[in-house]
Structure formats: structure tokens, C-alpha cells
Design an enzyme around this catalytic site. Structure first.
Site, PDB file in Angstrom:
ATOM      1  N   SER A 251      -7.946   4.915  -8.400  1.00 25.32           N
ATOM      2  CA  SER A 251      -7.892   5.308  -6.987  1.00 25.32           C
ATOM      3  C   SER A 251      -9.193   5.976  -6.582  1.00 25.32           C
ATOM      4  CB  SER A 251      -6.718   6.267  -6.728  1.00 25.32           C
ATOM      5  OG  SER A 251      -5.487   5.675  -7.076  1.00 25.32           O
TER       6      SER A 251
ATOM      7  N   SER B 236      -4.554   0.700  -6.781  1.00 21.55           N
ATOM      8  CA  SER B 236      -5.521   1.724  -6.391  1.00 21.55           C
ATOM      9  C   SER B 236      -5.113   2.363  -5.074  1.00 21.55           C
ATOM     10  CB  SER B 236      -6.914   1.095  -6.242  1.00 21.55           C
ATOM     11  OG  SER B 236      -7.886   2.068  -5.980  1.00 21.55           O
TER      12      SER B 236
ATOM     13  N   ASP C  99      -6.584   4.119  -2.221  1.00 21.20           N
ATOM     14  CA  ASP C  99      -7.904   4.371  -1.644  1.00 21.20           C
ATOM     15  C   ASP C  99      -7.744   4.960  -0.245  1.00 21.20           C
ATOM     16  OD1 ASP C  99      -9.021   3.146  -3.927  1.00 21.20           O
ATOM     17  OD2 ASP C  99      -8.751   1.172  -3.008  1.00 21.20           O
TER      18      ASP C  99
END
Length: 323
Positions: free
Chosen positions: A217, A255, A257
């Protein structure tokens, strides 16, 4: 083993805009950063606190989500009202809620009349190098990060919320950078880098052996003193996530983000037609901050003997060619 050095000190000059004096988020007037770090006994984790002046009165803000596989506390109220009303804290995934609770305690101590608060706490998963299930973050560590926040150049690499993170096949951590605009105002960013992909430096790939780390991340905090409104800050936040691609992010399905953008300026008064410069400032700053998070990191051995190697600086300089 090399000593940590910022990307610019290795000859990596990102973009064309000038940096602020520190090349850091703390170049934005009124923005402070504090960090606490835990290492040893299978732990590599911590807290990073971004404390802007005027947070108690509310600051225009926005959140952009590149991929929502994360635990960013407080996003819905930012979306609804377009403001933050607390400092922004970062930590490891399973400590997110302990940090949020400790932040609330710190805030209540400062305002005995309040009955509602929206703490802003982001995270990345540092479980590859830290025994994340132990959730070692205490209120004292959170309060220390807040109380020691300063306008100095923030420590980068293996510190605070970046102590146990990895990115692009190497040990990573906290990174920061800034850009100065011709108007005299500043855009600064701080990143907590922990994502996968192929490290790319000024368009040149830097291959790395893969790290089998889950929970990749990235958290990005964008600060400015431009008089922007929440909608315009959202546009900056989206460019911050776009900039991850410039260093090789593969934006993996697992992830989380996120980018949080806020301004310390007063009444919004900025034309959309003038955003070209701020957009460039954000993308350049994020790219450089992500590189700093890597070049300032040290090789780290942690939980269950796992090791993440720092990126060898000569891998970067050799690919830059004559300068």
C-alpha cells in the site's frame, strides 16, 4: 553497506520546479511532523504525525482513493464536509484503531467541551518485518509523536510509520519532498511507501529480487498554503496517486493507495486554470519523496528473520549515466 542519502544527493533530480528550503512537507508554513519508532524483538513499526497549524478550526481537505484496500479512518466526513479537524497520523495496519483512539484522547484533553471528533489515521501493512498482530502502539507513543512534532526536516527511511515497510522490492519507509511555486507558495508531501512494482528512477528500471510481502500500500499526505477549496484539493490528491506510477508502482489488487490533501490557507480563492503549476508540483514532489523513502532506508531484518535489503545506491547511479 551504504549510508542513507536523499535521492537528490545521488544526482537524481526530479522535474524542473525548485524545491523548498528543506525539500520537505515542513516547507509549507505551519506544518509540523513528529515520529515515534519501535524496533527490536520482532517489531519494526511506529507512528508518524503530520500536524498542520489551524487543524482545530478545520482546514479544507480532500481524499483520493486509488485502490480502497486499506483502513483509512475518517474519510467519509472529509468527503462530506471537505475539511480535516485533527492532525493526520500514519501507522501499521492493525494498530490503526489504537492510534485513532489515542488521538481522540489527546484531542479531548485539549477541548473539554467537544462531543464529536473525526480522527484521521492511515496505514500500510508492515507485517513482513514486524509482528503486526502484537499491535504494540500505545497511547504514550502516539502522544509523543504529536507532542514532538516540529518544522524541521522529518527523518526519512526506517522511521515512524515507515519503520517496517518495503516498496518496489527494497526496504522503504517515510519520504518527503516539496516544490516552490512562482507565486511564493509551496506544495509539500510526505509518503509512507509499501507497494509493489519495478523500481523506476527517472524512467530507468532498477530490477530487484521480489519480496514476498502482503498488504502492499501507499499513504500520501499533500500539504500546501495555496488557497484551494476541497474540490481542487481532490484534484491534487488524485495527481499524487498518479505519481506512484512514475517510480514503477503496479497498483496491485491488494494495495491500499490513498492521498490526503489539505491547505493551511484561509478563504479559497484560486482559479482552476492556474492549477497546472500545483499539479506539476505534486507529481514531482511525490516522485521524489517516494525515491527518498528508498534511498534513505537501511537493510532491515525483522519478524521471523525476514530481511528487506536497502536499494544499493550504485544500482541507481549506474543507470543515470553521465551527468
Amino acid at each position: 553497506m551504504h549510508s542513507p542519502r536523499r535521492a537528490r544527493d545521488l544526482g537524481v533530480v526530479v522535474g524542473t520546479l525548485p524545491t523548498g528550503p528543506l525539500n520537505a512537507i515542513t516547507d509549507v508554513p505551519g506544518v509540523l511532523v513528529g515520529q515515534t519508532t519501535i524496533t527490536g524483538d520482532g517489531l519494526n513499526t511506529g507512528v508518524t504525525a503530520i500536524v498542520p497549524a489551524g487543524w482545530a478550526a478545520g482546514l479544507p481537505a480532500a481524499v483520493a482513493v486509488g485502490n480502497g484496500y486499506g483502513k483509512l479512518v475518517g474519510t467519509t466526513q472529509i468527503d462530506e464536509l471537505g475539511v480535516i479537524e485533527t492532525p493526520v497520523l500514519l501507522t501499521g495496519t492493525l494498530s490503526t484503531f489504537r492510534v485513532a483512539d489515542a488521538l481522540i484522547t489527546w484531542l479531548l484533553d485539549r477541548n473539554p467541551r467537544t462531543t464529536s471528533l473525526n480522527p484521521i489515521v492511515g496505514e500500510t501493512n508492515d507485517g513482513y518485518l514486524s509482528d503486526i498482530r502484537r499491535r504494540p502502539i500505545t497511547p504514550a507513543l502516539v502522544h509523543e509523536a504529536l507532542e514532538t512534532a516540529s518544522p524541521a526536516l522529518p527523518a526519512e527511511g526506517c522511521v515512524g510509520a515507515g519503520t517496517g515497510t518495503t516498496a518496489l522490492g527494497f526496504k522503504a519507509g517515510i519520504g518527503t519532498a516539496s516544490r516552490s511555486l512562482t507565486s511564493g507558495q509551496t506544495v509539500g508531501v510526505l509518503v509512507q511507501a509499501n507497494f509493489s512494482g519495478l523500481l523506476t528512477v527517472l524512467g530507468r528500471p532498477v530490477p530487484a529480487p521480489p519480496i514476498d510481502a502482503d498488504g502492499n500500500s501507499c499513504m500520501i499526505v499533500v500539504a500546501t498554503d495555496l488557497p484551494l477549496d476541497s474540490r481542487q484539493l481532490g484534484r491534487l490528491a488524485r495527481r499524487a496517486i498518479f505519481a506512484m506510477g512514475r517510480v514503477g508502482s503496479d497498483y496491485a489488487p491488494g494495495s491500499g493507495d490513498y492521498a490526503i490533501a489539505f491547505t493551511t490557507a484561509g478563504t479559497p480563492d484560486y482559479a482552476d486554470d492556474d492549477l497546472r503549476g500545483p499539479f506539476q508540483a505534486v507529481t514531482e514532489s511525490v516522485e521524489e519523496a517516494l525515491l527518498n523513502s528508498l534511498t534513505m532506508a537501511r537493510t532491515t531484518t525483522g519478524f521471523q528473520g525476514r530481511t528487506a535489503q536497502a536499494v544499493p545506491h550504485d544500482l541507481i547511479t549506474d543507470r543515470l549515466g553521465p551527468r
